[in-house]
Design a protein around this motif. Structure first.
Motif, PDB file in Angstrom:
ATOM      1  N   TRP A  40       0.849  -1.191   0.000  1.00 22.95           N
ATOM      2  CA  TRP A  40       0.000   0.000   0.000  1.00 22.95           C
ATOM      3  C   TRP A  40       0.883   1.239   0.000  1.00 22.95           C
ATOM      4  N   GLU A  43      -0.424   8.815   0.192  1.00 20.86           N
ATOM      5  CA  GLU A  43      -0.173  10.025  -0.590  1.00 20.86           C
ATOM      6  C   GLU A  43      -0.489  11.226   0.282  1.00 20.86           C
ATOM      7  N   ALA A  49       1.048   9.164  -5.536  1.00 23.31           N
ATOM      8  CA  ALA A  49       0.905   7.711  -5.444  1.00 23.31           C
ATOM      9  C   ALA A  49       0.799   7.043  -6.803  1.00 23.31           C
ATOM     10  N   LEU A  53       3.118   3.962  -7.929  1.00 20.92           N
ATOM     11  CA  LEU A  53       2.470   2.652  -8.073  1.00 20.92           C
ATOM     12  C   LEU A  53       2.636   2.106  -9.488  1.00 20.92           C
ATOM     13  N   THR A  67      -3.619   2.103  -3.088  1.00 23.87           N
ATOM     14  CA  THR A  67      -3.523   3.436  -2.504  1.00 23.87           C
ATOM     15  C   THR A  67      -4.121   3.393  -1.108  1.00 23.87           C
ATOM     16  N   ALA A  70      -5.936   7.519  -1.124  1.00 23.14           N
ATOM     17  CA  ALA A  70      -6.115   8.612  -2.077  1.00 23.14           C
ATOM     18  C   ALA A  70      -7.236   9.487  -1.537  1.00 23.14           C
ATOM     19  N   VAL A  97      -8.083  -0.119  -4.349  1.00 19.18           N
ATOM     20  CA  VAL A  97      -8.105   1.327  -4.120  1.00 19.18           C
ATOM     21  C   VAL A  97      -8.549   1.607  -2.699  1.00 19.18           C
TER      22      VAL A  97
END
Length: 338
Positions: A40, A43, A49, A53, A67, A70, A97
């Motif tokens: 993971w 950010e 990120a 990534l 992330t 995010a 996500v």
């Protein structure tokens, strides 16, 4: 409630600045070699990120990427959806996500955006991302966002990435249970985690969803070093910084979990620029209630206690902000899956 009998071990890559993108990629490559399930990437106000990534996805083969988190203010929901579709493609389906509102320190202080209606914005962002990833025309009439007329211009992913919501408070965790595919937990004691899992279950019930289908990822600050005092000192600094410098959310989270006096003292000393006093206000009890810091042997023992908590699907090894690359590497190796 009964969940996965053996949680996976993830790595939460360092939130603090690292020497280079290559350094972050190398952490992920090492994590893959050591058997961690997912890397993971946070950010905040450092490297973005998405770019990092992408580099990790291109230079690894199996480890999942994600992330965490995010924020839902600095990119539009549609852009987050586009980005998720692209990262899912570039990683051959390894993306998950993690998103959430972050806090005013980042959203207002760095991005210059009003930190308004964080729960509603998170909910609508999840709705819109799902629409984007479906490949259908995006028609949405929300309280914050109204979209109409366009669909994703490339093929949507065959398997959409899971969407997890981060949160520390009861309502934000309930929202994750009601609308997201999972929840990212942080800054929680064992008892506090149990309370929030109840909120997650309630959210699942409100959304007419199965609680068992939700994935719970716990971010656990860890530092396993032969120099025990160094490990605990860095962990203490990390906790004091977040409670004192990153808005009220972390302080309020500690207050809810029975550490009101310490939380207020830490925040007050930090606000008065008495950083050493703020760190000193972090008791050994509080430090051990929120993370794992010490020698490799004691860290392995205490990490296993967190893994044994019913309701957690992944325990993510995260690192204090002041940890150096060699210390991060040592901790990853000390706590690697067997």
């Amino acid at each position: 409630m009964t969940r996965n009998s053996t949680p996976t071990r993830d790595v939460f890559l360092p939130v603090a600045a690292q020497p280079s993108i290559d350094t972050l990629v190398e952490y992920a490559q090492d994590a893959e070699e050591l058997g961690y399930d997912r890397a993971w990437l946070p950010e905040t106000w450092g490297r973005d990120a998405v770019t990092v990534l992408t580099a990790i996805a291109e230079r690894t083969d199996e480890i999942g990427i994600g992330t965490s988190i995010a924020n839902v203010y600095s990119r539009s929901p549609a852009l987050i959806g586009q980005t998720a579709a692209t990262l899912q493609e570039v990683s051959d389906g390894r993306l998950r996500v993690g998103l959430g509102p972050s806090g005013p320190a980042v959203v207002e202080g760095w991005h210059g955006v009003d930190y308004d209606r964080p729960l509603r914005r998170t909910r609508e962002t999840i709705d819109i991302i799902r629409l984007v990833l479906s490949g259908d025309r995006v028609e949405y009439d929300g309280d914050i966002f109204t979209l109409s007329g366009l669909r994703l211009r490339c093929d949507p992913p065959d398997t959409p990435p899971g969407l997890d919501a981060a949160g520390m408070g009861p309502k934000s965790v309930e929202l994750a249970g009601r609308f997201a595919d999972g929840w990212h937990a942080l800054m929680l004691t064992r008892d506090g985690l149990g309370d929030r899992l109840d909120d997650l279950r309630r959210g699942a019930e409100l959304g007419d969803r199965e609680f068992e289908d939700l994935r719970v990822t716990l971010s656990l600050p860890c530092l396993a070093l032969d120099d025990r005092e160094r490990a605990r000192g860095l962990a203490r600094n990390h906790l004091a910084f977040y409670v004192g410098a990153m808005g009220t959310f972390y302080r309020e989270a500690l207050e809810r979990q029975g550490y009101e006096d310490e939380a207020v003292e830490i925040a007050s000393e930090w606000a008065n620029r008495n950083h050493d006093a703020a760190e000193a206000a972090v008791s050994d009890e509080l430090l051990d209630d929120l993370g794992v810091a010490g020698t490799p042997d004691e860290c392995r023992e205490r990490y296993a206690e967190w893994e044994a908590i019913d309701g957690v699907d992944a325990v993510s090894v995260s690192f204090p902000r002041g940890a150096e690359p060699g210390e991060i590497d040592a901790t990853m190796r000390a706590l690697a899956p067997e």
